[in-house]
Design an enzyme around this catalytic site. Structure first.
Site: not given
Length: 172
Positions: A45-48
């Site tokens: 996801d965008e947060q890794g």
């Protein structure tokens, strides 16, 4: 594809694989065997944060699926454990997923799966009969301990692999 961004950053790859291994351990604790772990089934996801997806071939640990015939090979050959490649679906344990985690780690470290050929059948044969090229032979900058962890996951004998995905995560 999540691989290119981690291939040059081994520390990030290790952190990611430890999180994936813990997620797989959670599934194993719930009695679920994924049976088709591969890099394509991990979304970041965008947060890794990684997310294990595609439980289409999953089954309850210790049980044969009613959806497939005994002896039928299901999964992705390049990431498949030898016992799975031989069609021993009735006897699959969490060790099969440990092998797949090792194949994913190998791919992240070297840029390719441990067993790749032109045909699925030839790949299955290699999974069963051959040892992978040592990761340090592909990239000499790979740490020896990391290579040892990776190769322990890829042992042909399930009893010689990590006893749990959590144990793998701890070592990573």
């Amino acid at each position: 594809d999540l691989l290119p961004m981690y291939q040059s950053d081994f520390r990030a790859a290790i952190r990611l694989m430890a999180k994936i291994a813990r997620a797989v351990h959670y599934a194993h604790q719930a009695g679920i065997l994924h049976s088709d772990l591969k890099t394509g089934n991990i979304l970041v996801d965008e947060q890794g944060e990684p997310h294990v997806t595609d439980f289409g071939l999953a089954k309850q640990c210790g049980r044969e699926s009613n959806l497939t015939l005994s002896g039928m090979v299901m999964g992705t050959p390049s990431y498949m454990a030898p016992e799975q490649a031989m069609g021993k679906t009735k006897h699959l344990t969490t060790a099969a997923d440990i092998f797949s985690l090792g194949a994913m780690l190998y791919h992240m470290l070297t840029g390719h799966a441990p067993f790749e050929t032109d045909t699925p059948l030839e790949t299955l044969r290699k999974v069963v009969e051959q040892e992978p090229v040592r990761p340090r032979q592909v990239h000499g900058s790979i740490d020896r301990e990391l290579e040892t962890i990776c190769l322990k996951c890829l042992e042909k004998d399930p009893a010689r692999r990590y006893g749990s995905a959590e144990g793998l995560a701890d070592d990573l």
